[in-house]
Enzyme design. Structure first.
Site, PDB file in Angstrom:
ATOM      1  N   GLU A 132      -5.635  -4.530  10.530  1.00  0.00           N
ATOM      2  CA  GLU A 132      -4.500  -3.444  10.591  1.00  0.00           C
ATOM      3  C   GLU A 132      -4.998  -2.762  11.937  1.00  0.00           C
ATOM      4  O   GLU A 132      -5.861  -1.895  11.918  1.00  0.00           O
ATOM      5  CB  GLU A 132      -4.387  -2.616   9.576  1.00  0.00           C
ATOM      6  CG  GLU A 132      -4.138  -3.278   8.192  1.00  0.00           C
ATOM      7  CD  GLU A 132      -3.357  -2.409   7.307  1.00  0.00           C
ATOM      8  OE1 GLU A 132      -2.393  -2.750   6.590  1.00  0.00           O
ATOM      9  OE2 GLU A 132      -3.969  -1.165   6.939  1.00  0.00           O
TER      10      GLU A 132
ATOM     11  N   GLY B 165       2.154   2.575  10.491  1.00  0.00           N
ATOM     12  CA  GLY B 165       3.175   3.808  10.728  1.00  0.00           C
ATOM     13  C   GLY B 165       3.814   3.992  11.933  1.00  0.00           C
ATOM     14  O   GLY B 165       4.412   5.485  12.012  1.00  0.00           O
TER      15      GLY B 165
ATOM     16  N   HIS C 128      -9.500   1.359   4.121  1.00  0.00           N
ATOM     17  CA  HIS C 128      -8.435   1.401   4.959  1.00  0.00           C
ATOM     18  C   HIS C 128      -8.683   2.443   6.200  1.00  0.00           C
ATOM     19  O   HIS C 128      -9.473   3.346   5.958  1.00  0.00           O
ATOM     20  CB  HIS C 128      -7.191   1.859   4.179  1.00  0.00           C
ATOM     21  CG  HIS C 128      -5.822   1.989   4.673  1.00  0.00           C
ATOM     22  ND1 HIS C 128      -5.433   3.105   5.629  1.00  0.00           N
ATOM     23  CD2 HIS C 128      -4.809   1.097   4.673  1.00  0.00           C
ATOM     24  CE1 HIS C 128      -4.278   2.790   6.095  1.00  0.00           C
ATOM     25  NE2 HIS C 128      -3.880   1.623   5.473  1.00  0.00           N
TER      26      HIS C 128
ATOM     27  N   ASN D  38       0.649  -1.009  -0.022  1.00  0.00           N
ATOM     28  CA  ASN D  38       0.016   0.178  -0.013  1.00  0.00           C
ATOM     29  C   ASN D  38       0.900   1.111   0.118  1.00  0.00           C
ATOM     30  O   ASN D  38       1.438   1.481   0.911  1.00  0.00           O
ATOM     31  CB  ASN D  38      -0.599  -0.099   1.423  1.00  0.00           C
ATOM     32  CG  ASN D  38      -1.853   1.234   1.488  1.00  0.00           C
ATOM     33  OD1 ASN D  38      -1.874   2.039   0.492  1.00  0.00           O
ATOM     34  ND2 ASN D  38      -2.102   1.312   2.779  1.00  0.00           N
TER      35      ASN D  38
ATOM     36  N   GLU E 178      -7.018   4.688   7.454  1.00  0.00           N
ATOM     37  CA  GLU E 178      -6.844   6.276   6.909  1.00  0.00           C
ATOM     38  C   GLU E 178      -7.975   6.548   5.998  1.00  0.00           C
ATOM     39  O   GLU E 178      -8.390   8.074   6.456  1.00  0.00           O
ATOM     40  CB  GLU E 178      -5.672   6.252   6.141  1.00  0.00           C
ATOM     41  CG  GLU E 178      -4.244   6.239   6.872  1.00  0.00           C
ATOM     42  CD  GLU E 178      -3.034   5.657   6.290  1.00  0.00           C
ATOM     43  OE1 GLU E 178      -2.865   5.980   5.325  1.00  0.00           O
ATOM     44  OE2 GLU E 178      -2.127   5.299   7.100  1.00  0.00           O
TER      45      GLU E 178
ATOM     46  N   SER F 163       3.242  -1.707  10.373  1.00  0.00           N
ATOM     47  CA  SER F 163       4.528  -1.733  10.665  1.00  0.00           C
ATOM     48  C   SER F 163       5.290  -2.874  10.159  1.00  0.00           C
ATOM     49  O   SER F 163       6.229  -3.585  11.055  1.00  0.00           O
ATOM     50  CB  SER F 163       5.062  -1.308  11.984  1.00  0.00           C
ATOM     51  OG  SER F 163       4.467   0.069  12.228  1.00  0.00           O
TER      52      SER F 163
ATOM     53  N   LYS G 156      -0.002   4.354  -0.285  1.00  0.00           N
ATOM     54  CA  LYS G 156      -0.521   5.609   0.149  1.00  0.00           C
ATOM     55  C   LYS G 156      -0.225   6.562  -0.805  1.00  0.00           C
ATOM     56  O   LYS G 156      -0.181   6.361  -2.072  1.00  0.00           O
ATOM     57  CB  LYS G 156      -0.238   5.633   1.609  1.00  0.00           C
ATOM     58  CG  LYS G 156      -0.040   4.355   2.520  1.00  0.00           C
ATOM     59  CD  LYS G 156      -0.080   4.866   3.891  1.00  0.00           C
ATOM     60  CE  LYS G 156      -0.198   3.395   4.703  1.00  0.00           C
ATOM     61  NZ  LYS G 156       0.060   3.709   6.184  1.00  0.00           N
TER      62      LYS G 156
HETATM   63  P1  PGA Z   1       2.829   0.732   7.663  1.00  0.00           P
HETATM   64  O1  PGA Z   1       1.303   0.647   7.084  1.00  0.00           O
HETATM   65  O2  PGA Z   1       3.316  -0.764   6.906  1.00  0.00           O
HETATM   66  O3  PGA Z   1       3.443   1.892   6.925  1.00  0.00           O
HETATM   67  O4  PGA Z   1       2.457   0.673   9.190  1.00  0.00           O
HETATM   68  C1  PGA Z   1       0.560  -0.507   6.808  1.00  0.00           C
HETATM   69  C2  PGA Z   1      -1.074   0.103   5.906  1.00  0.00           C
HETATM   70  O5  PGA Z   1      -1.392   1.075   6.496  1.00  0.00           O
HETATM   71  O6  PGA Z   1      -1.475  -0.624   5.253  1.00  0.00           O
END
Ligand code: PGA
Length: 250
Positions: A168, A174, A96, A10, A98, A214, A12
């Site tokens: 998640e 993140g 997601h 992903n 976000e 992460s 983003k």
């Molecule tokens: P990250 O994001 O690996 O940077 O923690 C995962 C995601 O949001 O899909």
């Protein structure tokens, strides 16, 4: 049948088309002939075509990070499943955290998008997961059950085979804080048991549940060793070809 592991990137809101092209120049040779896992990269809309052109013939599939539930219409700024299919995208991330957090997406909305994705033969990667306050209040299972029921409402077992779910935990995205393999595994178990209730054991047993939050080259192996963890949805560590290839080779 064992579930084929599924590793998804992903990206983003990172990478211009030129940067996406550069990524594939480095990445494809690192995963050439890799058969064990399904590999999917989800760039932002403006890089999807470039990514598809770069990945053609490689076995790496390309998806979007979002879409609208309508086939077309007066929805300024939105992109439809038909449009994604027309350019050759095969997957789409839905709901997601976000999107939930910054764009007010609800389980209801995600459910509509999921139905549209299935209708148009896009493979949906549907995200669920609790925020830190919910985990600390002991509400993780309750949240996972509510989200799983909400996003899957009205989906028939016969149509559910393409669905991929990503667990998640929002506190791990993140932040560098990964859920331990055990925490992730427990959450996956809760989701899978609920899917069995809703759609039957057969669907639940073949459902791929990815962990995201992460995931890095140095924790991917331990996470993937869990029987309940069928793959990873990788944000930050998927932006670099070497690092994402290491995760693919967990
Ligand atoms: P990250 O994001 O690996 O940077 O923690 C995962 C995601 O949001 O899909």
């Amino acid at each position: 049948m064992p579930r084929k592991p599924f590793i998804a990137a992903n990206w983003k809101m990172y990478k211009t088309p030129a940067q996406a092209q550069d990524f594939f120049k480095g990445f494809l040779s690192l995963v050439a002939n890799h058969q064990r896992d399904e590999i999917v990269v989800c760039p932002s809309f403006t890089s999807i075509s470039v990514a598809i052109a770069a990945a053609t013939g490689s076995g790496v599939a390309i998806g979007a990070q979002n879409m609208h539930f309508a086939e077309e219409g007066a929805y300024t700024g939105e992109t439809s499943a038909l449009m994604l299919r027309a350019i050759g995208a095969t997957h789409v991330i839905l709901g997601h955290s976000e999107r939930r957090q910054y764009f007010a997406e609800t389980d209801d909305l995600i459910n509509k998008k999921l139905k549209t994705a299935l209708q148009h033969h896009l493979i949906p990667i549907v995200c669920v997961g609790e925020v830190l306050a919910e985990r600390e209040a002991g509400k993780t299972d309750e949240v996972l059950l509510r989200q799983t029921r909400g996003v899957l409402a009205g989906i028939a077992a016969a149509d559910a085979a393409p669905i991929v779910i990503a667990y998640e935990p929002v506190w791990a995205i993140g932040t560098g804080k990964t859920a331990t393999p055990q925490i992730a595994s427990e959450a996956h178990g809760v989701v899978r048991a609920e899917v069995a209730q809703l759609l039957g054991r057969e669907v639940a047993e073949s459902l791929r549940i990815l962990y995201g939050g992460s995931v890095k080259p140095d924790n991917a192996t331990a996470l993937m060793a869990e029987a309940e963890i069928d793959g990873a949805l990788v944000g930050g560590a998927s932006l670099d070809p070497q690092s994402f290839a290491k995760i693919v080779h967990y």
